[in-house]
Design a protein around this motif. Structure first.
Motif, short mmCIF file in Angstrom:
data_model
loop_
_atom_site.label_atom_id
_atom_site.label_comp_id
_atom_site.label_asym_id
_atom_site.label_seq_id
_atom_site.Cartn_x
_atom_site.Cartn_y
_atom_site.Cartn_z
N ARG A 71 0.81 -1.22 0.00
CA ARG A 71 0.00 0.00 0.00
C ARG A 71 0.85 1.27 0.00
NH1 ARG A 71 -4.62 -0.25 -1.84
NH2 ARG A 71 -5.26 1.56 -0.60
N LEU A 72 2.18 1.15 0.11
CA LEU A 72 3.03 2.33 0.25
C LEU A 72 2.99 3.21 -0.99
CD1 LEU A 72 6.17 0.92 2.08
CD2 LEU A 72 4.44 2.45 2.99
N GLU A 73 2.98 2.59 -2.19
CA GLU A 73 3.03 3.39 -3.42
C GLU A 73 1.77 4.22 -3.62
OE1 GLU A 73 3.93 1.05 -6.80
OE2 GLU A 73 5.89 0.39 -6.07
N ALA A 74 0.63 3.71 -3.14
CA ALA A 74 -0.65 4.39 -3.39
C ALA A 74 -1.06 5.32 -2.26
CB ALA A 74 -1.75 3.37 -3.65
N ILE A 75 -0.25 5.42 -1.22
CA ILE A 75 -0.69 6.12 -0.01
C ILE A 75 -0.91 7.61 -0.25
CG2 ILE A 75 1.56 6.76 0.92
CD1 ILE A 75 -1.35 5.21 2.91
N PHE A 76 -0.22 8.19 -1.26
CA PHE A 76 -0.37 9.62 -1.52
C PHE A 76 -1.41 9.92 -2.59
CE2 PHE A 76 3.94 9.27 0.23
CZ PHE A 76 3.86 10.19 1.26
N ASN A 77 -2.10 8.88 -3.08
CA ASN A 77 -3.17 9.11 -4.05
C ASN A 77 -4.42 9.61 -3.34
OD1 ASN A 77 -1.52 8.17 -6.08
ND2 ASN A 77 -2.29 6.08 -5.98
N PRO A 78 -5.24 10.43 -3.99
CA PRO A 78 -6.45 10.95 -3.32
C PRO A 78 -7.43 9.84 -2.99
CG PRO A 78 -6.45 11.52 -5.66
CD PRO A 78 -5.10 10.96 -5.36
#
Length: 935
Positions: free
Chosen positions: A448-455
């Motif tokens: 989940r780290l890569e998507a954590i900054f997605n809205p």
């Protein structure tokens, strides 16, 4: 559109462009030759022929002059001379169609070589086919000018068809003869006609060549494009690896990339259209977010007031739920608003001078309450090498830290949350800072780290249900970080905790900027104009200014303000400062500021904007206009006083143009920079204990772990005091002190006070500390009272809260609301009996002015005994209504009059009157007063 149709259309387009551009270019050139150069050539040729005709007539006249000379010399009679002269002229032929003729002023033909039938004929009525009397016109020209050109119709020799002719005629006075010769215009035009035919032929030939070249070029250009497009089409519809292999070996790969670029441009157009629609949606969302937030503020504010009233346990529980839900909803709305600004590309930063340490420490203080409620340890660590004085947006930095640390507290059940700042790179003008928020919480799964900054994304689907939130916070943090020319990331181990970090590049303040921020001036006696259309605001500001000894006037609008300023200038008492509201009828605050700065007589006025409509970006705009300060309502008394003091101090130094506009950040930091303390201590527990004591005493301290770090910190930052442990690793306190005192070291202040804090309390330890260069000595364990006394001893001018002597309240710069009127204390003492309390307050507001008037009359009469008793009564009345300010002033008057110092007591009466106005304002704005008023 299929591929073949697209290629056919492109073939035609390329051909049309090549042919069109080439043809138009050639056509322009040929047109210039045909319609510009050839007419010029023709005109030049005609001029040359005219000059030749004139020269030939001169030759003929010279023949006549030669024969006339012989007559005058008596060598021959005149008739013989004339006959011989005519014979010579007949023989003088200079071209196939060119000849001379002679007629006289009586309009009789003397000689015409090609028309002998005209000889001796009367020419008076002789006309050409156009009806022009040729010879009469010639005589007219020679009689007026002696010679000139005449145009007419005349046939060529051996021809009867008249054509255009231009003749030059000249008078030979001795014999009264008119001599002439002509030019046939057709002969002149023959050369230009030949040239025009050649140009037309060349144009036809070039057109054929352009057509052939355009067909060839279009095919040559489109052939590789056609092949690339066909290849791209096959590749798009095929899974064959052979096609992919062809891509690597084909010589036409670059043409394929060009085709792909065209396709990307087409896609971009579609994307831009979609973005435009998306921005319209986001702008609508932003407007709606504002509309929703306004009533939410009302809900939260009113529930807060409701919680301050007497409620049953059940009512209080329900009200707290409403307030908590409202605050959560307001936070969500704020996230949505910021996200909508991101999509609308309107998220921006303000560039202000700020102190990074103050910003981070204030943010940590706000978060400390939430951390304490969750039973977590909150730590704020700032590396000493990090520069403090920067230019940027402290509000946005705080927003990112609040978001990251708020998440850390939310997702951490036990342990600690650490906020840290360290230096990445630095040069003379800029510094890149790395901020980090570490926790010992639940962590984040690796996938989940890569998507954590997605809205709208969180660690897993159950996060929102369990912890709440929109999933927008990290997206907003990412956008803000990019605006700061930085980046953001996360390192996490599931079940052990996470570290969110971000960087930002900031411009460093100059030394002069930092010094100007610290400049304060005495504002007493400063003439100030208050411009506000709201009567209550005017009353509050004038009351405060009166209490600070500032002469002032008021204006309800911009035009009135300008009139007041012009009048003050004429009277020789101009206003030094103008406090200006933004929202006013007619001329608003910004427009008024522009008019003031545009007027040479008013532009020196210091302007401070005070508005309830503050928006991000206003500070920069106001600074461009010429405002020196900017505060948002409601304005705190201390905040306004500090602002006025700073802008006036800068004006005295005449450097306000380069120091930036004074804002609430400037005011807050100016107060907190008064004393900078460095704590050198290697033991973590001792660090926490010392820092806690300092915080309770109102001081801030930077912490280092050894003497080497202490020296490095003192090389970078000007500290006012050092608390130095003696025994530390790498470099102990004694060695560090020696290096600090060394004049050749890089330490900024070699004379900085150094206080030893050591566990060595044996005889001789104090002497050893002083011998190495330390200034004083504290034995561990350090007690709060001893440390407070030491700080008071070595920092007498920068003690927190020290404003003026308590024995002379009129010199106090500003009064805290609590000291003016402590409503909570009054409610507690009066058992929350609102009606009884209000009746006391009403009576007090009537009685206090009466007591002041009595004191003034007694002082004038010199009756110090009765004055002492009257002041004692007033002091008791002040205590009853919980006004510490009024009580202290009455106490001073009581003591002074008791000691017979009536002059000092009388000096305090004006301060007493000003305080009374402030107390009235505080009481009339209190809850107990207004709740009964509403009921």
């Amino acid at each position: 559109m299929n591929l073949q149709r697209y290629l056919d259309l492109r073939n035609w387009n390329v051909f049309a462009k090549i042919f069109g551009i080439s043809f138009v270019s050639v056509l322009i050139c040929l047109s210039a030759v045909y319609f510009l150069l050839i007419p010029l050539y023709e005109k030049q040729l005609l001029n040359e022929r005219k000059q030749a005709a004139k020269h030939l007539v001169d030759v003929a006249v010279s023949i006549l002059e030669r024969h006339d000379k012989q007559v005058r010399q008596g060598l021959k009679p005149i008739f013989e001379a004339q006959r011989e002269a005519l014979q010579d002229m007949k023989m003088l032929r200079y071209g196939e169609n060119d000849y001379f003729w002679v007629h006289n002023l009586d309009l009789r033909m003397v000689m015409h070589p090609t028309r002998p039938e005209l000889d001796n004929q009367n020419l008076k009525n002789y006309q050409d086919p156009t009806g022009k009397r040729i010879f009469a016109e010639m005589n007219k020209v020679v009689l007026m000018e002696g010679g000139g050109f005449v145009s007419y119709q005349w046939p060529r020799p051996n021809n009867t068809i008249p054509i255009s002719k231009l003749s030059y005629v000249q008078l030979f006075n001795p014999w009264g003869w008119v001599v002439g010769t002509g030019i046939y215009i057709e002969d002149v035009q023959a050369s230009s006609t030949t040239m025009r035919r050649n140009v037309a032929g060349s144009a036809l030939l070039l057109s054929v060549l352009i057509l052939a070249y355009s067909i060839y070029a279009a095919k040559r250009i489109n052939r590789p494009l056609k092949e690339a497009m066909q290849f791209a089409s096959r590749l798009a519809n095929s899974d064959s690896e052979n096609d992919v292999a062809e891509l690597g070996t084909s010589d036409e790969t670059r043409h394929l990339l060009a085709a792909m670029q065209n396709l990307v441009l087409d896609i971009k157009e579609a994307r831009d259209a979609a973005d435009s629609a998306n921005r319209a949606k986001s702008e609508f969302l932003a407007n709606m977010s504002h509309e929703i937030r306004t009533p939410m503020n009302g809900v939260i504010g009113m529930t807060g007031l409701l919680l301050d009233t007497e409620l049953t346990l059940e009512q209080r529980e329900y009200t707290e739920i409403i307030k908590k839900s409202g605050e959560n909803l307001l936070g969500l709305i704020q996230d949505v608003l910021d996200f909508s600004k991101i999509e609308a590309r309107k998220l921006d930063l303000e560039i202000l001078d700020f102190d990074l340490r103050v910003t981070l420490e204030d943010t940590a203080e706000i978060l400390s309450v939430r951390a304490a409620d969750s039973e977590l340890e909150l730590i704020c660590q700032i590396d000493p090498t990090v520069p403090s004085f920067l230019k940027g947006d402290p509000g946005r930095i705080s927003q990112i830290i609040m978001n990251l640390a708020g998440n850390a507290i939310k997702f951490t059940h036990t342990g600690e949350v650490v906020i840290s700042a360290s230096l990445v790179t630095e040069d003379e003008t800029h510094a890149t800072i790395r901020f980090a928020v570490s926790d010992t919480g639940i962590g984040i799964p690796p996938e989940r780290l890569e998507a954590i900054f997605n809205p709208f994304t969180q660690a897993d689907g159950s996060t929102t249900r369990k912890y709440g939130g929109t999933g927008l916070g990290l997206t907003i943090c990412k956008q803000l970080t990019e605006l700061m020319n930085g980046e953001i990331g996360v390192e996490s181990t599931e079940g052990k905790g996470s570290t969110f970090w971000f960087t930002g590049c900031f411009e460093k303040q100059t030394v002069s900027d930092r010094q100007l921020i610290e400049v304060h001036a005495d504002i007493s006696g400063t003439r100030i104009l208050v411009v506000d259309d709201n009567a209550t605001n005017r009353k509050l500001l004038t009351t405060l200014l009166n209490s600070w000894g500032c002469p002032n006037e008021i204006a309800g609008d911009g035009e009135t303000a300008l009139t007041c300023m012009y009048k003050a200038n004429e009277e020789g008492e101009p206003f030094r400062i103008a406090l200006i509201d933004q929202q006013m009828p007619g001329i608003d605050g910004q427009q008024l500021g522009q008019r003031i700065k545009a007027d040479p007589d008013l532009k020196s006025t210091i302007m401070v904007m005070i508005t309830s409509m503050g928006q991000r970006g206003d500070a920069a705009n106001l600074q461009r206009i010429g405002f020196d300060g900017y505060l948002t309502k409601p304005v705190r008394m201390s905040q306004l006083f500090e602002c006025l003091s700073i802008v006036l101090g800068r004006s005295v130094l005449q450097k306000s143009d380069t120091s930036g506009i004074v804002t609430r950040h400037t005011v807050a930091e100016a107060g907190k920079r008064s004393s900078r303390i460095l704590l050198a201590e290697d033991n973590a527990i001792n660090q926490k204990v010392a820092q806690s004591i300092l915080n309770k005493l109102g001081y801030k301290a930077d912490i280092v772990s050894n003497g080497q770090e202490a020296v490095r910190a003192l090389e970078l930052i000007h500290y006012d005091l050092v608390l130095m442990d003696c025994l530390m690793p790498y470099m102990d306190g004694y060695e560090a002190t020696v290096m600090i005192r060394e004049p050749l070291s890089k330490v900024i202040n070699h004379a900085v006070p150094i206080i030893a804090m050591t566990g060595n309390a044996m005889k001789g330890d104090r002497e050893k500390c002083l011998k190495t260069g330390m200034d004083d000595y504290l034995a561990k364990p350090v007690r709060k009272e001893e440390l407070a006394g030491m700080l008071q001893k070595w920092l007498p001018e920068s003690r927190p809260g020290s404003t003026a002597s308590a024995s002379n309240p009129c010199k106090i710069a500003g009064y805290q609301l609590l000291t003016l009127f402590d409503e909570a204390d009054l409610l507690e003492r009066m058992d929350h009996d609102y009606h009884f309390i209000k009746s006391i307050l009403k009576d007090a507001l009537i009685e206090i002015p009466k007591h002041i008037e009595i004191l003034r009359r007694l002082g004038a009469d010199g009756n110090n005994v009765t004055m002492y008793k009257q002041a004692h009564v007033l002091k008791g009345l002040a205590s009853i209504i919980s006004s510490a300010t009024l009580r202290d002033t009455a106490q001073y008057i009581e003591s002074a009059s008791k000691n017979g110092d009536i002059d000092s007591a009388m000096d305090m009466l004006s301060a007493l009157e000003q305080q009374t106005l402030l107390i009235r304002t505080a009481i009339e704005g209190s809850r107990v007063w207004n709740e009964l008023e509403d009921s």
